[in-house]
Design a protein around this motif. Structure first.
Motif, PDB file in Angstrom:
ATOM      1  N   ASP A  63      -7.846   7.418 -10.414  1.00  0.00           N
ATOM      2  CA  ASP A  63      -7.205   6.840  -9.231  1.00  0.00           C
ATOM      3  C   ASP A  63      -7.611   5.382  -9.029  1.00  0.00           C
ATOM      4  O   ASP A  63      -6.774   4.519  -8.757  1.00  0.00           O
ATOM      5  N   TYR A  64      -8.905   5.107  -9.164  1.00  0.00           N
ATOM      6  CA  TYR A  64      -9.382   3.742  -8.958  1.00  0.00           C
ATOM      7  C   TYR A  64      -8.910   2.797 -10.063  1.00  0.00           C
ATOM      8  O   TYR A  64      -8.573   1.643  -9.794  1.00  0.00           O
TER       9      TYR A  64
ATOM     10  N   PHE B 270       1.940   1.792  -3.447  1.00  0.00           N
ATOM     11  CA  PHE B 270       0.866   2.335  -4.278  1.00  0.00           C
ATOM     12  C   PHE B 270       0.640   3.806  -3.966  1.00  0.00           C
ATOM     13  O   PHE B 270       0.459   4.613  -4.879  1.00  0.00           O
ATOM     14  N   ASP B 271       0.653   4.156  -2.688  1.00  0.00           N
ATOM     15  CA  ASP B 271       0.450   5.562  -2.309  1.00  0.00           C
ATOM     16  C   ASP B 271       1.509   6.450  -2.957  1.00  0.00           C
ATOM     17  O   ASP B 271       1.208   7.522  -3.470  1.00  0.00           O
TER      18      ASP B 271
ATOM     19  N   TYR C  74      -2.872  -1.731 -10.408  1.00  0.00           N
ATOM     20  CA  TYR C  74      -1.701  -1.887  -9.534  1.00  0.00           C
ATOM     21  C   TYR C  74      -1.787  -3.177  -8.702  1.00  0.00           C
ATOM     22  O   TYR C  74      -0.793  -3.877  -8.528  1.00  0.00           O
ATOM     23  N   PHE C  75      -2.980  -3.468  -8.204  1.00  0.00           N
ATOM     24  CA  PHE C  75      -3.120  -4.587  -7.271  1.00  0.00           C
ATOM     25  C   PHE C  75      -3.557  -5.898  -7.919  1.00  0.00           C
ATOM     26  O   PHE C  75      -3.899  -6.842  -7.222  1.00  0.00           O
TER      27      PHE C  75
ATOM     28  N   LYS D   7      -5.452   1.962  -9.227  1.00  0.00           N
ATOM     29  CA  LYS D   7      -5.436   1.061  -8.075  1.00  0.00           C
ATOM     30  C   LYS D   7      -5.779  -0.368  -8.502  1.00  0.00           C
ATOM     31  O   LYS D   7      -5.113  -1.326  -8.093  1.00  0.00           O
TER      32      LYS D   7
ATOM     33  N   LYS E  47       0.840  -1.200   0.000  1.00  0.00           N
ATOM     34  CA  LYS E  47       0.000   0.000   0.000  1.00  0.00           C
ATOM     35  C   LYS E  47       0.872   1.246   0.000  1.00  0.00           C
ATOM     36  O   LYS E  47       0.570   2.212  -0.696  1.00  0.00           O
TER      37      LYS E  47
ATOM     38  N   TYR F 172     -15.033  -1.907  -5.074  1.00  0.00           N
ATOM     39  CA  TYR F 172     -15.001  -0.526  -4.587  1.00  0.00           C
ATOM     40  C   TYR F 172     -16.365   0.166  -4.627  1.00  0.00           C
ATOM     41  O   TYR F 172     -16.481   1.324  -4.259  1.00  0.00           O
TER      42      TYR F 172
ATOM     43  N   LEU G 127       0.755   6.598  -6.743  1.00  0.00           N
ATOM     44  CA  LEU G 127      -0.380   7.476  -7.007  1.00  0.00           C
ATOM     45  C   LEU G 127       0.022   8.944  -6.857  1.00  0.00           C
ATOM     46  O   LEU G 127      -0.362   9.785  -7.674  1.00  0.00           O
TER      47      LEU G 127
END
Length: 148
Positions: free
Chosen positions: A31-32, A8-9, A38-39, A35, A5, A57, A12
């Motif tokens: 952003d989503y 990722f932060d 990324y994951f 995300k 995380k 989400y 981002l």
């Protein structure tokens, strides 16, 4: 905080800075989508991205928005796309080490691989033709073990 995380932060934050430096605005959808890409350890279609956004989400995204966003990401070289024969493109973040792909033309399974001999041969072919190799994409189409 989870190490993944934190990564990722940071990713981002850098993305938002890049978008701002280009004089563009960021959005929650971008952003989503980042995300989600990324994951995942998969190569996702636009439809996959929309499905994950909704399921994980609780966010609804229009198909046109997602297509525009992944195109924007491709233009920034953040995302790479894969053409799957006659199927929808698949997307992955462009943050891992270089790799190539094998795609099953029957079930659309995607396998990643890296072969140093092939990499060296490509450099040699470029050199022998007075060509400077900047990047390449290798995709092998065929039948996976299960579909043979």
């Amino acid at each position: 905080m989870d190490k993944h995380k934190q990564s990722f932060d940071s990713f981002l934050k850098n993305f938002k800075k890049t978008v701002s430096n280009l004089g563009l605005k960021n959005s929650t959808q971008k952003d989503y989508i980042l995300k989600i890409l990324y994951f995942t350890d998969k190569h996702l279609s636009v439809e996959d991205i929309i499905k994950i956004a909704k399921q994980e989400y609780k966010i609804d995204m229009g198909i046109a928005t997602v297509y525009r966003t992944v195109k924007f990401f491709e233009d920034l070289n953040i995302v790479k796309s894969l053409d799957i024969a006659d199927k929808a493109k698949r997307y992955e973040l462009n943050i891992s080490l270089h790799h190539d792909h094998m795609i099953c033309t029957s079930c659309n399974k995607i396998l990643e691989f890296n072969d140093e001999i092939i990499e060296e041969q490509q450099k040699e072919v470029a050199k022998n033709n007075d060509f400077i190799l900047n990047d390449h994409i290798m995709t092998i189409y065929g039948l996976c073990e299960n579909c043979q």
